[in-house]
Write a protein that holds these residues in place. Sequence first.
Motif, PDB file in Angstrom:
ATOM      1  N   ASP A 174       0.823  -1.208   0.000  1.00 29.28           N
ATOM      2  CA  ASP A 174       0.000   0.000   0.000  1.00 29.28           C
ATOM      3  C   ASP A 174       0.858   1.259   0.000  1.00 29.28           C
ATOM      4  OD1 ASP A 174      -3.173  -0.284   0.452  1.00 29.28           O
ATOM      5  OD2 ASP A 174      -2.168  -2.034   1.252  1.00 29.28           O
ATOM      6  N   TRP A 175       1.947   1.230   0.740  1.00 34.07           N
ATOM      7  CA  TRP A 175       2.854   2.376   0.795  1.00 34.07           C
ATOM      8  C   TRP A 175       3.425   2.662  -0.595  1.00 34.07           C
ATOM      9  CZ3 TRP A 175       3.832   6.634   2.961  1.00 34.07           C
ATOM     10  CH2 TRP A 175       5.098   7.181   3.135  1.00 34.07           C
ATOM     11  N   LEU A 176       3.820   1.636  -1.298  1.00 32.02           N
ATOM     12  CA  LEU A 176       4.357   1.799  -2.649  1.00 32.02           C
ATOM     13  C   LEU A 176       3.268   2.263  -3.610  1.00 32.02           C
ATOM     14  CD1 LEU A 176       6.857   1.477  -4.443  1.00 32.02           C
ATOM     15  CD2 LEU A 176       6.161  -0.888  -4.852  1.00 32.02           C
ATOM     16  N   ARG A 177       2.073   1.704  -3.506  1.00 32.11           N
ATOM     17  CA  ARG A 177       0.973   2.114  -4.374  1.00 32.11           C
ATOM     18  C   ARG A 177       0.655   3.596  -4.192  1.00 32.11           C
ATOM     19  NH1 ARG A 177      -3.004  -1.216  -2.737  1.00 32.11           N
ATOM     20  NH2 ARG A 177      -2.520  -2.757  -4.338  1.00 32.11           N
ATOM     21  N   LEU A 178       0.684   4.051  -2.948  1.00 28.85           N
ATOM     22  CA  LEU A 178       0.395   5.454  -2.662  1.00 28.85           C
ATOM     23  C   LEU A 178       1.441   6.365  -3.306  1.00 28.85           C
ATOM     24  CD1 LEU A 178      -1.218   7.642  -1.132  1.00 28.85           C
ATOM     25  CD2 LEU A 178       0.244   7.180   0.857  1.00 28.85           C
ATOM     26  N   LYS A 179       2.721   6.047  -3.124  1.00 32.51           N
ATOM     27  CA  LYS A 179       3.781   6.898  -3.663  1.00 32.51           C
ATOM     28  C   LYS A 179       3.783   6.892  -5.192  1.00 32.51           C
ATOM     29  CE  LYS A 179       7.039   4.900  -1.210  1.00 32.51           C
ATOM     30  NZ  LYS A 179       8.402   4.620  -0.673  1.00 32.51           N
ATOM     31  N   GLU A 180       3.670   5.723  -5.771  1.00 31.94           N
ATOM     32  CA  GLU A 180       3.693   5.637  -7.224  1.00 31.94           C
ATOM     33  C   GLU A 180       2.457   6.297  -7.841  1.00 31.94           C
ATOM     34  OE1 GLU A 180       4.120   1.496  -8.079  1.00 31.94           O
ATOM     35  OE2 GLU A 180       6.320   1.551  -7.909  1.00 31.94           O
ATOM     36  N   GLY A 181       1.318   6.162  -7.171  1.00 33.51           N
ATOM     37  CA  GLY A 181       0.106   6.788  -7.671  1.00 33.51           C
ATOM     38  C   GLY A 181       0.210   8.303  -7.668  1.00 33.51           C
ATOM     39  N   LEU A 182       0.762   8.870  -6.599  1.00 31.00           N
ATOM     40  CA  LEU A 182       0.909  10.317  -6.507  1.00 31.00           C
ATOM     41  C   LEU A 182       1.862  10.835  -7.593  1.00 31.00           C
ATOM     42  CD1 LEU A 182      -0.122  12.610  -4.632  1.00 31.00           C
ATOM     43  CD2 LEU A 182       2.060  12.442  -3.428  1.00 31.00           C
ATOM     44  N   MET A 183       2.937  10.106  -7.826  1.00 36.19           N
ATOM     45  CA  MET A 183       3.890  10.520  -8.850  1.00 36.19           C
ATOM     46  C   MET A 183       3.259  10.489 -10.241  1.00 36.19           C
ATOM     47  SD  MET A 183       7.436   8.717  -7.536  1.00 36.19           S
ATOM     48  CE  MET A 183       8.422   9.480  -8.837  1.00 36.19           C
ATOM     49  N   ALA A 184       2.500   9.462 -10.513  1.00 32.78           N
ATOM     50  CA  ALA A 184       1.875   9.338 -11.832  1.00 32.78           C
ATOM     51  C   ALA A 184       0.860  10.455 -12.068  1.00 32.78           C
ATOM     52  CB  ALA A 184       1.198   7.972 -11.958  1.00 32.78           C
ATOM     53  N   ILE A 185       0.079  10.763 -11.051  1.00 33.74           N
ATOM     54  CA  ILE A 185      -0.915  11.829 -11.195  1.00 33.74           C
ATOM     55  C   ILE A 185      -0.235  13.179 -11.384  1.00 33.74           C
ATOM     56  CG2 ILE A 185      -2.827  13.033 -10.064  1.00 33.74           C
ATOM     57  CD1 ILE A 185      -3.408  10.387  -8.573  1.00 33.74           C
ATOM     58  N   ALA A 186       0.844  13.416 -10.669  1.00 28.88           N
ATOM     59  CA  ALA A 186       1.562  14.690 -10.803  1.00 28.88           C
ATOM     60  C   ALA A 186       2.139  14.862 -12.209  1.00 28.88           C
ATOM     61  CB  ALA A 186       2.668  14.788  -9.757  1.00 28.88           C
ATOM     62  N   ARG A 187       2.656  13.795 -12.777  1.00 29.88           N
ATOM     63  CA  ARG A 187       3.163  13.883 -14.155  1.00 29.88           C
ATOM     64  C   ARG A 187       2.042  14.278 -15.111  1.00 29.88           C
ATOM     65  NH1 ARG A 187       6.569   9.429 -12.545  1.00 29.88           N
ATOM     66  NH2 ARG A 187       4.946   7.932 -13.116  1.00 29.88           N
ATOM     67  N   GLU A 188       0.875  13.702 -14.901  1.00 28.95           N
ATOM     68  CA  GLU A 188      -0.242  13.939 -15.796  1.00 28.95           C
ATOM     69  C   GLU A 188      -0.875  15.313 -15.603  1.00 28.95           C
ATOM     70  OE1 GLU A 188      -3.091  13.297 -18.722  1.00 28.95           O
ATOM     71  OE2 GLU A 188      -1.336  12.085 -18.258  1.00 28.95           O
ATOM     72  N   GLU A 189      -1.070  15.726 -14.351  1.00 27.47           N
ATOM     73  CA  GLU A 189      -1.853  16.924 -14.069  1.00 27.47           C
ATOM     74  C   GLU A 189      -1.019  18.178 -13.834  1.00 27.47           C
ATOM     75  OE1 GLU A 189      -4.792  16.645 -14.740  1.00 27.47           O
ATOM     76  OE2 GLU A 189      -5.343  14.559 -14.402  1.00 27.47           O
ATOM     77  N   VAL A 190       0.189  18.019 -13.297  1.00 28.13           N
ATOM     78  CA  VAL A 190       1.024  19.186 -12.980  1.00 28.13           C
ATOM     79  C   VAL A 190       2.057  19.442 -14.071  1.00 28.13           C
ATOM     80  CG1 VAL A 190       2.677  20.172 -11.341  1.00 28.13           C
ATOM     81  CG2 VAL A 190       0.684  18.926 -10.493  1.00 28.13           C
ATOM     82  N   MET A 191       2.865  18.443 -14.378  1.00 30.89           N
ATOM     83  CA  MET A 191       3.956  18.675 -15.318  1.00 30.89           C
ATOM     84  C   MET A 191       3.452  18.909 -16.749  1.00 30.89           C
ATOM     85  SD  MET A 191       6.405  18.961 -13.395  1.00 30.89           S
ATOM     86  CE  MET A 191       7.499  19.363 -14.757  1.00 30.89           C
ATOM     87  N   SER A 192       2.355  18.303 -17.123  1.00 24.39           N
ATOM     88  CA  SER A 192       1.841  18.481 -18.483  1.00 24.39           C
ATOM     89  C   SER A 192       1.358  19.907 -18.727  1.00 24.39           C
ATOM     90  CB  SER A 192       0.694  17.498 -18.745  1.00 24.39           C
ATOM     91  OG  SER A 192      -0.427  17.819 -17.940  1.00 24.39           O
ATOM     92  N   ARG A 193       1.078  20.651 -17.645  1.00 24.89           N
ATOM     93  CA  ARG A 193       0.572  22.016 -17.764  1.00 24.89           C
ATOM     94  C   ARG A 193       1.627  23.077 -17.461  1.00 24.89           C
ATOM     95  NH1 ARG A 193      -3.891  19.011 -15.764  1.00 24.89           N
ATOM     96  NH2 ARG A 193      -5.872  19.534 -16.789  1.00 24.89           N
ATOM     97  N   PHE A 194       2.831  22.660 -17.116  1.00 21.89           N
ATOM     98  CA  PHE A 194       3.812  23.598 -16.562  1.00 21.89           C
ATOM     99  C   PHE A 194       4.140  24.752 -17.509  1.00 21.89           C
ATOM    100  CE2 PHE A 194       8.450  24.351 -15.264  1.00 21.89           C
ATOM    101  CZ  PHE A 194       8.093  25.369 -14.390  1.00 21.89           C
ATOM    102  N   HIS A 195       4.240  24.504 -18.778  1.00 18.38           N
ATOM    103  CA  HIS A 195       4.601  25.563 -19.719  1.00 18.38           C
ATOM    104  C   HIS A 195       3.379  26.173 -20.411  1.00 18.38           C
ATOM    105  CE1 HIS A 195       8.831  24.858 -19.110  1.00 18.38           C
ATOM    106  NE2 HIS A 195       8.665  23.564 -19.369  1.00 18.38           N
ATOM    107  N   HIS A 196       2.194  25.846 -19.910  1.00 20.74           N
ATOM    108  CA  HIS A 196       0.952  26.396 -20.471  1.00 20.74           C
ATOM    109  C   HIS A 196       0.015  26.720 -19.307  1.00 20.74           C
ATOM    110  CE1 HIS A 196       2.450  24.797 -24.297  1.00 20.74           C
ATOM    111  NE2 HIS A 196       2.669  23.666 -23.654  1.00 20.74           N
TER     112      HIS A 196
END
Length: 271
Positions: free
Chosen positions: A12-34
Amino acid sequence: MIGQTPFGCEPDWLRLKEGLMAIAREEVMSRFHHVRATLKQDGSLVTEADNAMQQAVEGFLGEHWPQYAFLGEESPQQTQDAALLQSSGCWILDPLDGTTNYSHGFEMFSVSLALLVAGEVVLGIVLDPLREELFAARRGMGAELGDQPLRIRTVPESLDCCLALVDFKRLPPTLASSLATNPPFASQRNLGTVALDWCWLAAGRADLYLHGGQKLWDYAAGHLIFREAGGAACTLKKDPIPVLSTMPRSAVAAGNDRLLQIWLDSFANSL
């Protein structure tokens, strides 16, 4: 306390960390330059990334661990207050800490997630999605940076060789003026993201900390990581860092109790 949650177990600890990283790539980093930003009622900025990240994380947490309530920075005050009262515990999320940096293309921002159970923060994760650094801690189990243990190894003997993270904007004017004109430290920085402030202290990238007013979602995860790494902290009134209020609180920190007391003493006459 962490043993009473699913996160004492590695899957569960690994699922939580990996899930947060994946969502951040999709929602935060994809918008960084726009970035599209607007002003909230309190005058602070909010972007599409803040709202999208919060919505996605809330959905992810609710799917896998529905027993916990959810408190996000962008949630209404009534929802935040109700979440803190849930007997099962609640998640505390800052979907984008450092929104002003993010909206200006300044490469210093983070995602902060904590779990509060029975009045105690039992886990904290702070992600720097740009550098792909993930800081994390479980209460009583130590802190980590990626897959390596995180521990404060070296603490300076005196203030005059310290690098301090100081947010002057929110300090009492007399204190801010005193530190600006007669600094007891060697040098000063301000990252613009409270969650990373705490983590960089834990990683030994700075020695001292002073902030005049940070909110629960800013410090809940980072403070636990710093404490589990061996650091010492309190408020300007020398009270413990609180966790059961959304009201802003000051923070003073150093690598150990000895240096913290020296740091507090250095500006005591300016309060």
